[in-house]
Each structure stands twice: as C-alpha cells, then as structure tokens.
Design an enzyme around this catalytic site. Structure first.
Site, PDB file in Angstrom:
ATOM      1  N   CYS B 133       0.820  -1.264   0.012  1.00 26.37           N
ATOM      2  CA  CYS B 133      -0.048   0.030  -0.028  1.00 26.37           C
ATOM      3  C   CYS B 133       0.907   1.270   0.106  1.00 26.37           C
ATOM      4  O   CYS B 133       1.713   1.543   0.842  1.00 26.37           O
ATOM      5  CB  CYS B 133      -1.012  -0.151   1.187  1.00 26.37           C
ATOM      6  SG  CYS B 133      -1.883   1.587   1.245  1.00 26.37           S
ATOM      7  N   GLY B 246      -4.600  -3.912 -12.973  1.00 22.99           N
ATOM      8  CA  GLY B 246      -4.375  -2.683 -13.064  1.00 22.99           C
ATOM      9  C   GLY B 246      -4.764  -2.238 -14.584  1.00 22.99           C
ATOM     10  O   GLY B 246      -4.326  -2.572 -15.418  1.00 22.99           O
TER      11      GLY B 246
HETATM   12  C1  LIG Z   1      -9.797   3.639  -4.311  1.00 21.61           C
HETATM   13  C2  LIG Z   1      -8.781   2.568  -4.146  1.00 21.61           C
HETATM   14  C3  LIG Z   1      -8.580   1.897  -2.809  1.00 21.61           C
HETATM   15  C4  LIG Z   1      -7.776   0.797  -2.697  1.00 21.61           C
HETATM   16  N1  LIG Z   1      -7.374   0.294  -1.648  1.00 21.61           N
HETATM   17  C5  LIG Z   1      -6.559  -0.916  -1.887  1.00 21.61           C
HETATM   18  C6  LIG Z   1      -6.560  -1.513  -0.239  1.00 21.61           C
HETATM   19  O1  LIG Z   1      -7.121  -1.426   0.843  1.00 21.61           O
HETATM   20  N2  LIG Z   1      -5.803  -2.661  -0.339  1.00 21.61           N
HETATM   21  C7  LIG Z   1      -4.839  -3.019  -1.531  1.00 21.61           C
HETATM   22  O2  LIG Z   1      -4.573  -4.132  -1.271  1.00 21.61           O
HETATM   23  N3  LIG Z   1      -5.076  -2.364  -2.593  1.00 21.61           N
HETATM   24  C8  LIG Z   1      -5.972  -1.308  -2.595  1.00 21.61           C
HETATM   25  N4  LIG Z   1      -6.081  -0.820  -3.939  1.00 21.61           N
HETATM   26  C9  LIG Z   1      -5.463  -1.221  -5.105  1.00 21.61           C
HETATM   27  C10 LIG Z   1      -6.443  -2.142  -5.824  1.00 21.61           C
HETATM   28  O3  LIG Z   1      -6.815  -3.235  -5.129  1.00 21.61           O
HETATM   29  C11 LIG Z   1      -5.754  -2.435  -7.246  1.00 21.61           C
HETATM   30  O4  LIG Z   1      -4.795  -3.552  -6.955  1.00 21.61           O
HETATM   31  C12 LIG Z   1      -5.254  -1.414  -8.166  1.00 21.61           C
HETATM   32  O5  LIG Z   1      -5.998  -0.285  -7.960  1.00 21.61           O
HETATM   33  C13 LIG Z   1      -4.894  -1.755  -9.675  1.00 21.61           C
HETATM   34  O6  LIG Z   1      -5.898  -2.258 -10.148  1.00 21.61           O
HETATM   35  P1  LIG Z   1      -7.129  -1.097 -10.860  1.00 21.61           P
HETATM   36  O7  LIG Z   1      -6.396  -0.423 -11.894  1.00 21.61           O
HETATM   37  O8  LIG Z   1      -8.057  -2.164 -11.529  1.00 21.61           O
HETATM   38  O9  LIG Z   1      -7.697  -0.619  -9.890  1.00 21.61           O
HETATM   39  C14 LIG Z   1      -6.902   0.340  -3.858  1.00 21.61           C
HETATM   40  C15 LIG Z   1      -7.464   0.944  -4.962  1.00 21.61           C
HETATM   41  C16 LIG Z   1      -8.212   2.249  -5.229  1.00 21.61           C
HETATM   42  C17 LIG Z   1      -8.230   2.799  -6.634  1.00 21.61           C
END
Ligand SMILES: Cc1cc2nc3c(=O)[nH]c(=O)nc-3n(C[C@H](O)[C@H](O)[C@H](O)COP(=O)(O)O)c2cc1C
Ligand SMILES: Cc1cc2nc3c(=O)[nH]c(=O)nc-3n(C[C@H](O)[C@H](O)[C@H](O)COP(=O)(O)OP(=O)(O)OC[C@H]3O[C@@H](n4cnc5c(N)ncnc54)[C@H](O)[C@@H]3O)c2cc1C
Ligand SMILES: Cc1cc2nc3c(=O)[nH]c(=O)nc-3n(C[C@H](O)[C@H](O)[C@H](O)COP(=O)(O)OP(=O)(O)OC[C@H]3O[C@@H](n4cnc5c(N)ncnc54)[C@H](O)[C@@H]3O)c2cc1C
Ligand SMILES: Cc1cc2nc3c(=O)[nH]c(=O)nc-3n(C[C@H](O)[C@H](O)[C@H](O)COP(=O)(O)O)c2cc1C
Ligand code: FES
Ligand code: FES
Lengths: 274, 319, 319, 274
Positions: B133, B246
């Site tokens: 994170c 991603g």
């Molecule tokens: C608003 C938001 C909150 C997130 N909170 C977490 C979290 O608490 N723990 C975690 O492992 N990843 C968290 N992520 C990361 C996502 O799970 C994901 O790995 C990352 O956004 C990439 O994928 P995406 O482009 O499909 O969103 C968060 C992402 C976003 C956008």
C-alpha cells in the site's frame, strides 16, 4: 437523515434533448422511466463517460418526470466535456438513483440555498415542497448573471427566487448567504447545495438563525456507492447517519467518517464535524 | 466453435468459478455493488485491507482523477481487526462468490496477528497480503520494496494459516521479479500483480498537493501497460499463479494479462467506470475462447510469453 | 497584474529564453516541426540520442497507443557519432533556440567518448546524458537503475566537458531520489526527470507482444502523476535544477511540475497531440503569472513542495 | 518517388458535414480552403482528437476541393471513436498536408488497388488520373459488401470499379489482388493502399505482371512529421527516398530505414526491403 434510498440499478439511456443553458452549462434530458419513477429529491446518478477509460461522474438528478430524467452540468474537465458532446439520439449509461436525499417532512417555510452547479440538485426538492404547499424560496448565487442558469424555471414552479452574484450583475452583489442572513421571514428549514465555502457559510447562518439545515455535500467520488471510502466526511459519532466505527481525528475528538456517496450526500449541518 | 468453455481457475487451494476478482479497497465487501451486478457471476471479492488497530485513514481529498486513471490515498481506513471480526465478517457468509480477506500492517508481527485471526474465520476463503500500500507511512510500502522484508513477512504469515495466501506486489521497485521470487520461496501460494503506482497531482491554483496525503496510488487504464509488463516479468520468474490487475476494463484488457501469464485477473477502478464490467468481461472471455475452439481459460495463460512456465503444469492435475 | 513576466531560466550555464525544452527522440532536430510552430518561441530542442556506433534500432512496430499515453521502442536508431558529426550537426546552427545534444551508450567509455566529441561542437549548447533508455539491451537501462553506475558514468563524462550536463533519470527504480543524489555528487549540472516508464502491450488476436521489441517506454498524460511525484521527491533531495517531463500538454500540467520543484519543463509526446502545445504553454504561463502579479517564473519553482530548496537560492544571483 | 510535398501547417477547422457511410465508417467534411488548395493525391493529415490527452491520428485526405476537405475513417479505437462523435458545427484541428503522395506522370492505364480503409487515400489520385484522361480502374476489396463504402462515387468520377469481398457478398469472392492478377488489360502503373497483407500481395502480383507499383504504407504513427523514427520501413539503400545512414538488417543485408510519415507514405514496391 431519514433513509431516502431507492432501488438503484444501471440504466442504458437515450439522450432526448440537449440544451446549452449558458456557456459551458449543459442540460441533458434522457429517457429513463424507471429511474424517474423512484428518484427522491436530492439523489444523484453516476454517469458513465461514453468513451470508456474514465471513471463515472456524479451528477445530481435535476428533473425526473414521466419517462424523462435530466442532469445539468458545468463543463470543467475531460469527463464533463465528453458528456457535453452527446446529442439527441446518442446513448450513455447511468447508475442510480444513489444516496440519501433531503428530508422534507413537516417543514412549512423552506429556504433553499444553491450556489453555482448546486442548482442541479435542488429542483426536485423545490417541486416537492411547492406541491405540498410549503412556502419555498430559492436563494441562488453565482459568479455572474449568465451563470444563474434556469432561474425562471424555479419561478415558474412556484418558488420565490432571490439572487446574488459576485459581480453584482444580477440581484444582490456578494454572497447569497448574506441575503439569507438578512431575510426577515425566517424559514423553519434550510436546504443547501453548492461549493464547500457556501455550505459552511450556510451552516453558520443557520446556526445564527437557529434553523435546522440540510447540506448536500460534494467531494470527488470514485465508486459513488460506498465501496471505496474515498469521499468521507467526519460526523458526530451520535449521528443517525454514522456508518461504522468511531475514531479520533487529528484534534483528538471522537468522530465517525461517513461516506458522502452512501450515507449522504445530504447531512444535517449540526452533525458535521468538518 | 465450442460452447462449453471452462472459465474456472484455481489459485492455491481456492477454486474460483470465474477468473475475476474484485480489487481490494475498490469493492467494499461486494454488497455495495449488488444492485448493479449479479455477484454470483464474479469469481470473488477481495475485501478492504484490515489492520490490527482501527484507522481513520488519510485526510480528504482522498481521490483525484487523472488522465485515464485516478490517484487514491485512502490510507487504510478500517475499524481494526477486533471490530471487524465482531461486526463485519459474519455478513460475508452470504456472498455468492469467493471472499478473500486482505491484511495490512506496519510490522511483521501485525501481519501475522491479523492474518491468523482473519484466516480462522470460515467466512474468509483465502488471504491477500497487502504489503504494497503506497498510502501509509513509509514502513507500509517498504515490505514490498525490500526483498528481505518481503521474505520475512510472507514466511511468518505462512506459518499461521493453510488457507491460500496471495501476496500483493508493488510496481514501485527496480526489480519486481526479484521480489516475486522471494515471496514464492517464502511460501506464497499466489501473487497479486500489481498494486497502485505511486504518483501525485498538484493544485495549480492553491499551490499545494491535491491529495490530503500529498502522494497517492495511481490506478486505472493509465497503468495497464506497466501492469502487463510486471505480470510478464513475474510470470517468467515464478511458478505460482498470478492475479493480474491494473486498468482492466474489457475482455481484451483481461486477455493481455492472461496471455502475459496471469491465471486470474482483478478489477478495481474499472468498477468505477461501469459496475457491469466484471460480468461483461466474463461473457466476452467466454465468446472469445469459444470462437477459437479453446475449451479452458487455463490453456491460454502465458501464451504471449515465450519462456513462461504455466503454473498448472507443475501441479500434476492438468495436461 | 503585471505584463513584463520573465520566463527565462538557467540550467547550469545554459540560458533559455523560455522554460520549454522539446523531449529527446520526440522532436527530431526541431526542423521537422518548423512548419507548425515558431521555433524561436521554445526554449530548446533536445536532439535524438546518439551512440558511438550506428544503430538501425528495434524491429517494427515501434509504437503503440495506450490509454492517455503511448509505448515506444525505437531502440536508439541513430547514425552513430561519426556520421552524425559529419552530416548532421552543422545544420543545427540555424535553430533559433538552444540545441542540446543527447548521449546514449552501453559502457562508461562509450558515454565519455560520444559526449566529448559532441560537446566539442559549437552547434551543441549543452549535453543530456540518456542513462535511462528502457528500449535497449539490459545494460542501457542499468546505468540509471544503479546508483554506483550512475555515479561512475556521470563523473567520467563530467571530466570531458564544461558544457552544461543534464542527467536523465529513470522512474523505473525503487528510490529515484537516491539516484538523483549520486548524479548530483558526481557533477551533474541538472537532472531530467523522468524518462519513460517501462511497459508493454499484447496483441490479443495474434497472442504476441504488440511491440517488435516486446517491451517499451510509456509516455504521455498517463504517466504525469508518476512524473510529478518523481520531480517532487528529487527536488527535496538535490539542489541542482530539474527539467520536469512526462505527459505535459497544457500550462496547468507544466505548472504542476514547476510547483513541484522543476526549474524548466520538457514536452515530448504532447507534440504528437498538437504541435502548437509548446507555444500555447508559454503564452498561458505568461498569462497565469501576470494575473497573479508574479514577475518571474523562477519565483514559483517548488512552491507546492514544502521542504524544497529552490536551486536559485544557492547560486547567489537571485533573491 | 518524386517529392510531392506541399507547404504544411496546422488548421483549425469547422465540421461541415458528417455521414455514416456504413456501420462504423464515417466521412467527415470540413472547411479548409488552404489545405484543400495544396493537397497532393496520397497525402494525409494528423488530426487532433478534440478531447486532448490522446495523440493525433493519421488520416488520408479523401476529398479536397474548393473550401472543403474530408477524411474518412473506420471506428476502431478511442481516437476514431472521438472523431466519430463530431457533428456539423464542431471544431477540431489538423496538421497537413503531410507526406509524399503518388507519382502519376506518364501513366496511361492505371490500376488502383484499395482494401478496406485504404479507400480513403485513393479518391484524389483517381480524380487526378481521370482528369488527365488516363484509363483508371479501381480494384476494391473489403470483408463484405456493406464495407465497400462509397463505391458508386468512384464510378461517378469515371473509374471502372472491380470489387471483391471475402464472403462473396458483392463482386468476386476472395482477395481483390486475385482479380488484379486475372486482368486481361494489363495496366502500366499500379497504385495501392490498404492493409499490409494486401500490399504485399499487390507487390507480388505487380512483379509477376512486370508492372511498377506504388504502395501507400500504414504503420502506427506518433509524430507524423519525421521527428520520432517510430514508423520506419527498410528500403533499398539506393532508393531516392532513402533518408540517411545505411545499416544492416537482421539478415545482414544493407538497408536504409525510411520514415513512412516523412519519406512515404507512398513507396515504390520494388524498393521496399520488408
Ligand atoms: C480507491 C482505491 C482503494 C484501494 N485500496 C486498496 C486496499 O485497501 N488494499 C489493497 O491491497 N489495494 C487497494 N487498492 C489497489 C487495488 O486493489 C488494485 O490493486 C489497483 O487499483 C490496480 O488495479 P485497478 O487499476 O483495476 O484499480 C485500492 C485502489 C483504489 C483505486
Ligand atoms: C453528489 C454529487 C453531485 C454532483 N452533481 C453535479 C451536477 O449535477 N452537475 C455538475 O456539473 N457537477 C456535479 N457534481 C460535480 C461533478 O461530479 C464533478 O465536477 C466532476 O468531477 C467533473 O468531472 P470532470 O471529469 O469533467 O472534471 P475532473 O477531471 O473530475 O476535474 C475537474 C475539476 O478538477 C479541477 N482541476 C483539474 N485539474 C486541476 C489542477 N491541475 N489543479 C487544480 N484543480 C484542477 C477543475 O478545476 C475542476 O473543478 C456533483 C458531485 C457530487 C459529489
Ligand atoms: C498514412 C496513414 C493514413 C491513414 N489513413 C486512414 C484513413 O484515411 N482512415 C482510417 O480509418 N484510418 C487511416 N489510417 C489508420 C489510422 O491512423 C489508425 O487506424 C488509427 O490509429 C486509429 O486510431 P484509434 O485511436 O481509433 O485506434 P488505436 O487506439 O490507435 O488502435 C486501434 C487499432 O489497434 C488495434 N488494437 C487495439 N488494441 C489492441 C489489442 N489489445 N490487441 C491487438 N490489437 C489491438 C485495433 O484492432 C485497431 O486496429 C491511416 C494510417 C496512416 C499511417
Ligand atoms: C517516440 C519517443 C522516442 C524517445 N526517444 C528518446 C531518446 O532517444 N532519448 C531520450 O533520452 N528520451 C527519449 N524519449 C523520452 C522523452 O524524451 C521523454 O523523456 C518522455 O517521453 C516523457 O515525456 P513525455 O510524456 O512528454 O513524452 C522518447 C520518447 C518517445 C515518446
Ligand atoms: S466514492 Fe467510493 S465510497 Fe464514496
Ligand atoms: S511517426 Fe514519427 S517519424 Fe514517422
């Protein structure tokens, strides 16, 4: 706030009409009977940009009647620019209605305070109040006369409309909350939607007047449905809208973070700890 | 043209009916999206990360839109493991899909403590270790940025549970494949690749950062090329399955990850574009494979990655 | 409201009339864009990187569009320093802006050899050291990914010339600030932050990478948040000026970099969107500063970066 | 190729008309007298997506007459989707005309081969040839009848039009290059624009027939003006179009990489080393 949630779903909608109310302010009407039927005043939709690759945008539901609902927006970034490009016959999608709207029960004399784009969320409550024969005044502020969009509409609906502009080009010169503070006819409920400084000023005036106020807050949203905790605001831990565990803010006071999209967007001014 | 296409995947001992997980922190506990999508048509939900102590998270604003993406800096707002186990976890039993707990922490001990307690609950089918994170004080990120710390935390958590353990990696490193190898050796069953890319945005009128937390994590389509490459490189370095993520919004996007070597995919930000995306992806993946006469999704994993060793080869249970 | 706004900047001993450089590899030698823009209204052109031996570059396709960005893998196609000095360099004398040579290589010796010969030419006003090209065999990237190699190559090149030496850093590292400090100590006059972010895209019909080179460098608006953060972090770590770059298309984008701590900015991919962007940015920066009563661009450098030390403070020639 | 470059510049243009010629195929006419006046057959423009954040797109100049020029495109990605959303009265920008067009001098009997979207670059040469009383045949191939867009236009302009579709829904079934190979009336010049396999087949047929061929190549562009070396193709080192230093390709032969956007897009088939 009473839970004024309605059964939400995703709607693929057809654009019925598009009007440029002022430079950069677009009113987009679309065919959405199911959405229109269940919308409560103060609720919003998440509108999906037709080109993909961009997150949905939160937009207040401006009108909701029969087969038609509409949104009104200010073009201020890539997504609203995309929506502004839609024309009659185009399609897009909205999720909604979302959030908890205004609680209107029991009020007899309501002052609605709207600033700028905040106007987009207050036509439905105004209509509902007038329909219930409640005295309804709209205190409407904008930077300049041109941006006091659709002002006459509120008059036609039966509201008294008091305006203010930053440059004095229409109505009072200055902030609309000054006009509210100066009113002789004290309302018994204030509803407000607009930029954050206006909402804070409204909360202050309401406190001075001793009148309860409901504020529709704005914050950048991501999910719009309570899934990401990106849109929080600190609330009094005893608020009925407080969603979960309490914690201590930087100042050491106990607060509960509520999601504006899920527990709001409408909150009681006196319960906010912002 | 075949019509019976098998989209199920296995991640460690976790069986998923569909290859689609919903990204941690993006999907609440699933319930929030139920009005818009049939949750029995997704593989599973990765829950919001939980820590030992409660956390109010970062100051607002926590979100900023950026070109084809967004920055977030939620800061791991969560009620802490005690409240979570007491008030929240029981509700997850009703989800018609897999439920994967996500564990975050600030020390190896934190991770082990939270992981053990969470994994002990039947409502939680698997664990994801969020050692990546970018939105909490320096230490949070360090785990996935340091091969030795990664090895230590994974090893310690591994000892606390037999449930499937997915370790979530950070792209903000010089050599993600090296970190991946450490996580694998330390006992990870699978890797989530990638967490968000560190970034920031500045308010040019106020002359200050736009996020309350100054920096945040970039997600969405903007980072997809970065994520696909990370999967491609990790897939050549390890033999455990990868959950690719991603910027996935379409079946074509998902296929890039699968062909690069991911066994399953995860959708986070895509749900903010349109909540129907996960179901659309499953339908389109089905059509894509059927049109090509491919009977199982597993057959295409890594197919654009010369030198990739399909994880299923090593389990003895697939061709 | 002031009307006489000073947009000039100094990078080492290089004086630029405008704070806008055109990114290496994106702008040819400037001439290619002359039909569309008045080159006397830009700060300067960073030429395509040149190497010791000629290079045909990577197989095609070399370009892929991605969400709000693009991947490139040109692979340093260039005629080699001999041909370059003989056929090309003389023409640069007529450019009505600064001309900055870009040097790439595969060994410390390569860099020093090419840098020395290039810097000896009057047509070349300053040098940029491209130690961060992601599109050539492993060694090319390694320089900017390894603090010791960075220090060695910068130190060696530094000894060959007194002209302004800009070192271009890679974002594909765990700790860009650490690399920046090495480059500064080794004698760099300025830093270019950032080169492209590594990425890839896969053709889901052909089941193979879309770039001939498999992987490439991501540029454009998609990477802007990553680049702004890199500038922000580097600006806290060093006292030499920074040339910020990555996805700049508007004055507002440019201001994010300046407020983060860049003294100048560079535009690459933005020229592919609209070749008028560099001039528009200058006009809008002028209007922005005038409206705020700011008399010199230098005054706003780093203003959104608490803890930033404005490089001009340390030169004794500005307030 | 003779240098057929014209003075290029950036033009802010107004959309005059928009026609959907087939599902996903859009013809966009715009007001650009200066561009229209200097365009040579086979040149292209880089068109700037109105929403920003996306690189300009290379589009052949379809028509250029009087005050009006037009482009025709197949919606296949985010940028062409954006252009497809433009309507009469909207504005966008183009840089051009760019590149080196077709060399038409001296030909008496020309076969133009167009595949799919390649049609967008061959109307201007067809018009120029007919104007010079050159026998001009269009060999036009597409996946299916529906995608043989604006076929009649070429007939009206005075071309003989021979069609082929992959599915046999119109004209010959199969590849258009088969129709070319089978022609009894041997042309003395072949011009071709279309997907790469079609161009290679055309080059092969031209070689068999012993006819010179000019091919308009396609590749993803970034700058479109020769600045980035992203769009190269290997040429014989003795080609008049060879831009710079020679080198050895993977097979060890000496070639020169030419930029399709700058030295092309039109090349002599026999000089390509692809
Ligand atoms: C608003 C938001 C909150 C997130 N909170 C977490 C979290 O608490 N723990 C975690 O492992 N990843 C968290 N992520 C990361 C996502 O799970 C994901 O790995 C990352 O956004 C990439 O994928 P995406 O482009 O499909 O969103 C968060 C992402 C976003 C956008
Ligand atoms: C419940 C709710 C209801 C809403 N209802 C409406 C409505 O009815 N009508 C309406 O018009 N809006 C409404 N909004 C606001 C609307 O959702 C946002 O304005 C929306 O984000 C605009 O999207 P965009 O992509 O066009 O702009 P975005 O890309 O999201 O960003 C544009 C905003 O960010 C600012 N910004 C962008 N870049 C920078 C920078 N570099 N520095 C500083 N600032 C920058 C811009 O000035 C602008 O304000 C509502 C919001 C909420 C939460
Ligand atoms: C000189 C020249 C002239 C041209 N003239 C015309 C013209 O007149 N009309 C016209 O329509 N086009 C023309 N083109 C082609 C046009 O420039 C491109 O098709 C353009 O890139 C489309 O832009 P886009 O953003 O819509 O699609 P892009 O985003 O650039 O990409 C879409 C293309 O990439 C493919 N693609 C996207 N994602 C993937 C994936 N994951 N895996 C595999 N493939 C993928 C798509 O199938 C599609 O072919 C010309 C090109 C050149 C070089
Ligand atoms: C097509 C292309 C070619 C490039 N070639 C070089 C190069 O030869 N040397 C170099 O130092 N950087 C090169 N770059 C990187 C750019 O100079 C710039 O640092 C990077 O693209 C980020 O800025 P931008 O988003 O404004 O393009 C290239 C970038 C692109 C898009
Ligand atoms: S926007 Fe996601 S919780 Fe409100
Ligand atoms: S597209 Fe840049 S050189 Fe051709």
């Amino acid at each position: 706030m009473r839970a004024l949630q309605s059964p939400a779903s995703v709607h693929d909608v057809l654009v019925l009409d598009r009007t440029e109310l002022a430079p950069g302010v677009v009113l987009l009407g679309f065919h959405a009977p199911q959405l229109a039927a269940v919308t409560q005043p103060g609720q919003f939709v998440m509108a999906v940009p037709p080109g993909g690759e961009r997150a949905a945008v939160a937009l207040g539901i401006y009108e909701a009647q029969g087969d038609r609902a509409s949104v009104m927006f200010f073009v201020c970034g890539p997504r609203t620019r995309e929506f502004a490009g839609l024309r009659e016959g185009d399609r897009f999608s909205v999720s909604g209605p979302l959030g908890n709207g205004f609680t209107l029960d029991g009020a007899k004399n309501v002052a609605i305070v709207a600033g700028g784009v905040g106007i987009a969320s207050v036509l439905l409550p105004a209509q509902a109040l007038v329909r219930s024969h409640v005295r309804t005044r709209l205190f409407y502020g904008a930077r300049t006369a041109e941006l006091l969009v659709d002002r006459e509409r509120f008059e036609r609906e039966g509201c008294e409309v008091i305006c203010a502009t930053d440059d004095g080009s229409f109505g009072h010169r200055g902030f609309i909350t000054q006009a509210l503070a100066a009113t002789e006819d004290k309302p018994d409920l204030i509803l407000a939607c607009g930029p954050s400084p206006m909402l804070r000023a409204t909360a202050f005036v309401a406190g001075e007047l001793g009148v309860a106020a409901q504020l529709s807050l704005e914050e950048t949203f991501a999910c719009g449905v309570g899934g990401c905790w990106g849109c929080v605001v600190p609330l009094d831990r005893n608020s009925a809208q407080a969603p979960g565990f309490p914690g201590q803010d930087e100042g050491g006071s106990e607060v509960v973070y509520a999601r504006i999209c899920k527990e709001g967007p409408v909150f009681w001014a006196h319960e906010l700890r912002w | 043209m075949v019509t019976d296409v098998d989209l199920s995947v296995r991640i460690g001992s976790l069986e998923l009916a569909y290859p689609t997980l919903m990204g941690s922190g993006c999907y609440g506990s699933g319930e929030e999206f139920a009005p818009f999508i049939d949750l029995s048509k997704i593989g599973g939900v990765v829950l919001k990360s939980v820590t030992r102590a409660p956390r109010l998270g970062n100051p607002t604003p926590r979100l900023v839109q950026t070109p084809a993406g967004m920055l977030n800096a939620i800061g791991l707002q969560n009620p802490g493991i005690d409240w979570y186990l007491e008030h929240d976890v029981a509700k997850f039993a009703s989800r018609p899909c897999a439920v994967i707990g996500s564990v975050a922490g600030f020390s190896v001990d934190d991770y082990a403590y939270v992981a053990e307690r969470l994994a002990a609950r039947d409502e939680i089918h698997a664990l994801e270790l969020n050692i990546s994170c970018p939105n909490v004080a320096a230490e949070g990120e360090t785990f996935a940025c340091d091969p030795r710390l990664t090895a230590r935390v994974v090893k310690t958590v591994r000892a606390t549970t037999d449930k499937t353990l997915i370790v979530k990696l950070s792209p903000n490193v010089t050599d993600i494949a090296g970190i991946a190898r450490e996580a694998e050796s330390a006992g990870a069953d699978a890797l989530a690749v990638i967490n968000t890319v560190r970034g920031m945005a500045i308010d040019v009128n106020a002359w200050k950062p736009r996020l309350g937390n100054v920096t945040g994590g970039l997600s969405g389509p903007a980072i997809r090329p970065v994520a696909v490459l990370a999967v491609y490189e990790v897939a050549r370095a390890v033999r455990i399955p990868i959950v690719g993520q991603g910027g996935i919004e379409t079946a074509s996007d998902a296929l890039e990850f699968l062909l690069a070597g991911a066994s399953a995919i995860s959708i986070g930000t895509g749900n903010f574009t349109d909540p129907r995306i996960p179901v659309r992806i499953v339908e389109e993946l089905h059509a894509y494979l059927a049109a090509r006469g491919v009977r199982s999704l597993r057959e295409i994993v890594g197919k654009a990655n010369v030198g990739f060793a399909n994880p299923y080869q090593y389990e003895g249970d697939e061709g």
